[in-house]
Design an enzyme around this catalytic site. Structure first.
Site, PDB file in Angstrom:
ATOM      1  N   GLU A 169      19.768  14.602  49.262  1.00  4.86           N
ATOM      2  CA  GLU A 169      19.867  15.414  48.055  1.00  4.86           C
ATOM      3  C   GLU A 169      19.827  14.542  46.803  1.00  4.86           C
ATOM      4  O   GLU A 169      20.479  13.507  46.737  1.00  4.86           O
ATOM      5  CB  GLU A 169      21.177  16.206  48.091  1.00  4.86           C
ATOM      6  CG  GLU A 169      21.437  17.055  46.851  1.00  4.86           C
ATOM      7  CD  GLU A 169      22.740  17.808  46.945  1.00  4.86           C
ATOM      8  OE1 GLU A 169      22.761  18.820  47.676  1.00  4.86           O
ATOM      9  OE2 GLU A 169      23.737  17.372  46.329  1.00  4.86           O
ATOM     10  N   THR A 185      19.366  19.581  43.217  1.00  6.09           N
ATOM     11  CA  THR A 185      20.391  20.545  42.833  1.00  6.09           C
ATOM     12  C   THR A 185      20.057  21.207  41.495  1.00  6.09           C
ATOM     13  O   THR A 185      19.205  20.757  40.738  1.00  6.09           O
ATOM     14  CB  THR A 185      21.775  19.887  42.738  1.00  6.09           C
ATOM     15  OG1 THR A 185      21.798  18.980  41.630  1.00  6.09           O
ATOM     16  CG2 THR A 185      22.101  19.133  44.015  1.00  6.09           C
ATOM     17  N   HIS A 238      17.009  23.692  44.544  1.00  4.48           N
ATOM     18  CA  HIS A 238      18.109  24.648  44.613  1.00  4.48           C
ATOM     19  C   HIS A 238      17.868  25.758  43.594  1.00  4.48           C
ATOM     20  O   HIS A 238      17.235  25.552  42.554  1.00  4.48           O
ATOM     21  CB  HIS A 238      19.435  23.967  44.276  1.00  4.48           C
ATOM     22  CG  HIS A 238      19.926  23.018  45.320  1.00  4.48           C
ATOM     23  ND1 HIS A 238      21.269  22.786  45.534  1.00  4.48           N
ATOM     24  CD2 HIS A 238      19.270  22.218  46.210  1.00  4.48           C
ATOM     25  CE1 HIS A 238      21.426  21.896  46.496  1.00  4.48           C
ATOM     26  NE2 HIS A 238      20.218  21.533  46.927  1.00  4.48           N
ATOM     27  N   ARG A 288      24.978  30.932  45.524  1.00  2.00           N
ATOM     28  CA  ARG A 288      25.543  31.716  44.433  1.00  2.00           C
ATOM     29  C   ARG A 288      25.651  30.863  43.178  1.00  2.00           C
ATOM     30  O   ARG A 288      25.312  31.283  42.083  1.00  2.00           O
ATOM     31  CB  ARG A 288      26.935  32.251  44.811  1.00  2.00           C
ATOM     32  CG  ARG A 288      27.526  33.180  43.755  1.00  2.00           C
ATOM     33  CD  ARG A 288      29.031  33.261  43.824  1.00  2.00           C
ATOM     34  NE  ARG A 288      29.674  32.014  43.427  1.00  2.00           N
ATOM     35  CZ  ARG A 288      30.989  31.861  43.313  1.00  2.00           C
ATOM     36  NH1 ARG A 288      31.792  32.873  43.594  1.00  2.00           N
ATOM     37  NH2 ARG A 288      31.507  30.707  42.936  1.00  2.00           N
ATOM     38  N   ASP A 304      28.122  27.590  41.090  1.00  2.00           N
ATOM     39  CA  ASP A 304      29.465  27.406  40.556  1.00  2.00           C
ATOM     40  C   ASP A 304      29.573  28.005  39.161  1.00  2.00           C
ATOM     41  O   ASP A 304      28.566  28.145  38.458  1.00  2.00           O
ATOM     42  CB  ASP A 304      29.805  25.918  40.491  1.00  2.00           C
ATOM     43  CG  ASP A 304      29.824  25.265  41.859  1.00  2.00           C
ATOM     44  OD1 ASP A 304      30.268  25.929  42.816  1.00  2.00           O
ATOM     45  OD2 ASP A 304      29.383  24.105  41.970  1.00  2.00           O
ATOM     46  N   HIS A 355      35.214  27.942  52.347  1.00  3.83           N
ATOM     47  CA  HIS A 355      34.947  27.909  50.909  1.00  3.83           C
ATOM     48  C   HIS A 355      36.270  28.032  50.158  1.00  3.83           C
ATOM     49  O   HIS A 355      37.126  28.854  50.531  1.00  3.83           O
ATOM     50  CB  HIS A 355      34.012  29.060  50.527  1.00  3.83           C
ATOM     51  CG  HIS A 355      33.464  28.962  49.144  1.00  3.83           C
ATOM     52  ND1 HIS A 355      34.224  29.189  48.019  1.00  3.83           N
ATOM     53  CD2 HIS A 355      32.217  28.637  48.688  1.00  3.83           C
ATOM     54  CE1 HIS A 355      33.484  29.021  46.934  1.00  3.83           C
ATOM     55  NE2 HIS A 355      32.266  28.679  47.311  1.00  3.83           N
TER      56      HIS A 355
END
Length: 292
Positions: free
Chosen positions: A21, A52, A81, A111, A113, A156
């Protein structure tokens, strides 16, 4: 323009995949440093890399810039992402169309942050609340998208229970997610238990373990606390002994991650995904160790 290969076709080859990543830097100097790391890493045949989206969607344009650099200049198979944060449904349709037109066929679907300074996720006007809704939107827009989603072996932080978290993960898979990449963990027993729980709950897609080598004690303590990840006592003791020597801390971190990956591959994990914070050296050290 040749579209990237779908990661689903790579899993179909029934071999361990290796991926890593990148995160988009905040300025042009950071992009130049990332490019240098990516060039160094390109000597290793990674199956794919991800990019990301930034906390709260704060690096949207940089995500596109870095993804294009990695895909078009360096030839990586890139999985950008995408999150729900700050986007209406129409905006997400536009983004999906642009990603598809640019030749990407893989998206890490999250979803997202809350924006910086907030602890609460807020739904955008005519937006989406959950990652499974984003999976549905993307699959309906372009059926040939291969979609990854996140999984939390230690739950989570916002989930009320592990069972509730697994139910949410099942909804993402049922909506069309093709594979799961886990949050970082440092005890492989946690990953194996998570896979068993997923299989018992009817989740059959590949579950890729996410590995972060420790490069700084303070940094990993902060990240682990944020993600709800436990640091094993044995690892903590080693890091405490080396606390005043950053180079030794990095050696310990790479050695620990190397042992994790070897054990995971010996137990038929579908590969591994490295969180390396844009640093080439730890990923190269791990690749060299695994080649030995």
């Amino acid at each position: 323009m040749n579209p990237n290969r779908s990661i689903s076709t790579l899993f179909a080859e029934k071999r361990p995949l290796r991926s890593l990543e990148f995160f988009p830097p905040k300025d042009d100097a950071g992009v130049a440093a990332l490019r240098a790391s990516a060039v160094a890493l390109n000597q290793i045949p990674w199956d794919f890399v991800s990019v990301t989206y930034g906390a709260g969607g704060s690096t949207r344009e940089r995500t596109a810039q870095v993804s294009a650099l990695l895909k078009d200049e360096l030839g990586f198979t890139v999985m950008p992402h995408l999150t729900c944060v700050g986007h209406s449904r129409d905006q997400l349709h536009e983004i999906a169309d642009r990603i598809h037109a640019d030749g990407y066929r893989n998206i890490m679907t999250l979803r997202g942050d809350p924006p910086k300074g907030s602890n609460t996720f807020e739904v955008a006007a005519d937006g989406l609340r959950y990652a499974n809704e984003l999976v549905t939107l993307l699959k309906s827009r372009h059926a040939d998208f291969c979609l990854g989603v996140g999984g939390y072996p230690e739950k989570h932080p916002e989930a009320v229970s592990m069972d509730a978290d697994l139910d949410a993960l099942k909804r993402k898979v049922d909506a069309g997610a093709d594979f799961i990449t886990t949050q970082l963990f440092f005890d492989n027993a946690i990953y194996y238990r998570f896979v068993e729980q997923c299989r018992a709950g009817g989740i059959t897609v590949p579950i890729v373990p996410g590995i972060m080598p420790v490069l700084s004690t303070k940094q990993i303590q902060r990240i682990a606390a944020m993600c709800g990840t436990a640091l094993p006592a044995n690892l903590t003791k080693r890091l405490d002994v080396a606390a005043e020597n950053p180079e030794v801390v990095e050696i310990i971190g790479i050695d620990w991650a190397l042992d994790q990956i070897r054990d995971l591959l010996a137990h038929d994990a579908p590969g591994y995904h490295l969180y390396i914070l844009n640093r080439a050296r730890p990923a190269l050290a791990l690749a060299a160790g695994l080649a030995a």
